[in-house]
Write an enzyme that holds these catalytic residues in place. Structure first.
Site, PDB file in Angstrom:
ATOM      1  N   PRO A 127      -6.738  -1.573  -4.133  1.00 60.47           N
ATOM      2  CG  PRO A 127      -8.389  -1.699  -2.479  1.00 60.47           C
ATOM      3  CD  PRO A 127      -7.162  -0.926  -2.867  1.00 60.47           C
ATOM      4  CG  ASP A 175       9.044   0.059 -11.356  1.00 63.39           C
ATOM      5  OD1 ASP A 175       9.316   1.164 -11.877  1.00 63.39           O
ATOM      6  OD2 ASP A 175       9.287  -0.220 -10.175  1.00 63.39           O
ATOM      7  CB  CYS A 245      -5.008   8.869   2.044  1.00 64.89           C
ATOM      8  SG  CYS A 245      -3.813   7.528   2.171  1.00 64.89           S
TER       9      CYS A 245
END
Length: 469
Positions: A127, A175, A245
């Protein structure tokens, strides 16, 4: 006998915590983690809250909060407030971001000359946490391209970068393979790759049910494809920063070995302080350096990051001078009344709307437009209608506003009403467009007429929760 008792106790703890046994076993075997402490951090209910202040929009927000050791503007908060109910959040005075991921600043400062005018790609950007952090570090004549492959995530990325303020930011919806068209263009590429997400188990326990060893393998394959697609766009001696992560070796150190074997890259060691609690690792085959964050050791969530220097020769991009993009004198005079006085800003006319970008990046804009699908180019100024400008929200929250533009400071309650697009009643002798502000920080536009105020805060980003007051 002792070993059997130990592993029985560990297995019992794992079952109680609902953490994947295969993941815990791999962390014990490969990285000798302190299993009891690691498991405890996922079961004690503790949650950390951290934010990063916007250096372009100084405010008193969280002025007394504890500073993060690896990020200049990172702050730990003693408790989590209602960010939605804070007008300064909507004004872009800070960004809510997980603490471990802010280590990117420390990595960039130790691998890149940030005093140079750079071209940087944030490949998996939505984001916008890492993009806004990168934006804070770059010179005003640098270029940041934030890309997001998933179309539905692009609007929130654009909104967060709009609120951050600088005009040297572009957003694309492409992409990774499309970046082969930009061979040798970027000085640095940041790939915060899609991953299995185990590092976020404490923050998002629901993610535990989605984790599996097969998902880890699929993520590893996807990460390789993404990196292979984008590596050509990095110039010789450019910096590649890779992060996840995830705790899984297959998505971290094994990816580092694969990068080393497949491309001409060298691993870069990052200096760290022992008191930070970050674990430095080296990959099995080529001893590539990586940095692991465990929530029982650092004040942050699970994270991995590694940096590389590209040694192979890349083609030099042929960036031609941009075609003349004429803005008629009348429109230019109208627009410039709304902007700060600067010769370093170039106005661009695209489909009856005007945009502002750094003058130095005009040729780069044409180059990117010819190769990518751009969703944001600098700051959208608005449309000229007759003798006036209909200003865009991007201009309101940018750094380009002329101080002479009329401003109205709202109270907290008035600001929340404005951000909900509710009707506002204000006493003002001014007529026409005005910036609605909170503590001098612009929130958006309103137009004041004789008998009413028209609220122009964008519908798509308004506060919709009726409980926010």
């Amino acid at each position: 006998m002792f070993c059997h008792i130990k592993y029985s106790r560990i297995f019992e703890s794992i079952m109680t915590s609902k953490l994947p046994p295969a993941l815990i076993r791999s962390l014990i075997e490969n990285y000798h983690i302190e299993d009891e402490e690691f498991i405890a951090t996922h079961t004690n209910g503790e949650q950390l809250t951290s934010i990063r202040l916007n250096p372009f929009k100084h405010s008193q927000a969280f002025a007394n909060s504890e500073q993060m050791p690896w990020c200049t503007n990172g702050r730990y908060l003693a408790e989590r407030p209602s960010f939605t109910a804070d007008p300064l959040f909507h004004a872009g005075c800070y960004y809510v971001q997980e603490a471990s991921s802010m280590f990117l600043e420390h990595v960039m400062k130790n691998t890149i000359d940030l005093s140079e005018n750079l071209k940087v790609l944030d490949l998996c950007a939505a984001p916008g946490g890492k993009s806004t952090l990168i934006s804070s570090l770059l010179t005003k004549d640098s270029l940041l391209l934030a890309n997001e492959i998933i179309k539905t995530r692009v609007p929130v990325l654009c909104d967060n970068l709009n609120k951050w303020g600088p005009e040297n930011t572009f957003v694309s919806n492409n992409d990774p393979k499309d970046f082969k068209r930009l061979e040798g263009y970027f000085d640095a590429i940041v790939v915060d790759a899609p991953c299995s997400g185990s590092g976020m188990f404490r923050k998002d326990p629901a993610a535990i049910n989605e984790w599996s060893e097969s998902a880890v393998q699929l993520c590893s394959q996807r990460q390789q494809r993404i990196l292979a697609d984008v590596i050509d766009a990095l110039k010789q001696n450019g910096t590649l920063i890779y992060s996840t992560c995830s705790y899984s070796k297959q998505e971290n150190e094994e990816i580092s070995d694969w990068l080393f074997e497949t491309f001409e890259l060298e691993s870069i060691r990052i200096p760290i302080e022992s008191e930070w609690g970050i674990v430095e690792t080296q990959s099995d085959d080529h001893q590539c350096y990586g940095y692991r964050f465990y929530p029982h050791k650092v004040r942050g969530e699970g994270f991995f990051i590694a940096a590389f220097r590209k040694k192979s020769i890349s083609a030099f991009p042929q960036i031609r001078r941009a075609r003349e993009n004429t803005v008629n004198t009348k429109s230019e005079e109208i627009i410039k009344r709304w902007l700060i006085d600067s010769q370093e800003i170039r106005l661009i006319n695209l489909q009856e709307e005007f945009f502002a970008i750094p003058a130095r990046l005009e040729a780069d804009l044409s180059y990117l437009q010819s190769r990518l699908y751009l969703k944001k180019s600098g700051v959208r100024i608005g449309k000229v209608m007759g003798k006036d400008l209909v200003p865009n929200h991007e201009l309101a929250v940018s750094l380009l506003n002329n101080p002479a533009v009329h401003r109205i400071n709202l109270t907290h309650d008035q600001s929340i009403s404005y951000l909900k697009r509710e009707e506002l009643r204000l006493e003002s002798d001014h007529r026409g467009w005005a910036l609605m502000c909170f503590e001098e920080h612009p929130l958006g536009w309103a137009k004041i007429l004789d008998n009413r105020l028209n609220n122009y805060f964008p519908k798509e980003i308004r506060i919709t929760n009726p409980n926010v007051v």
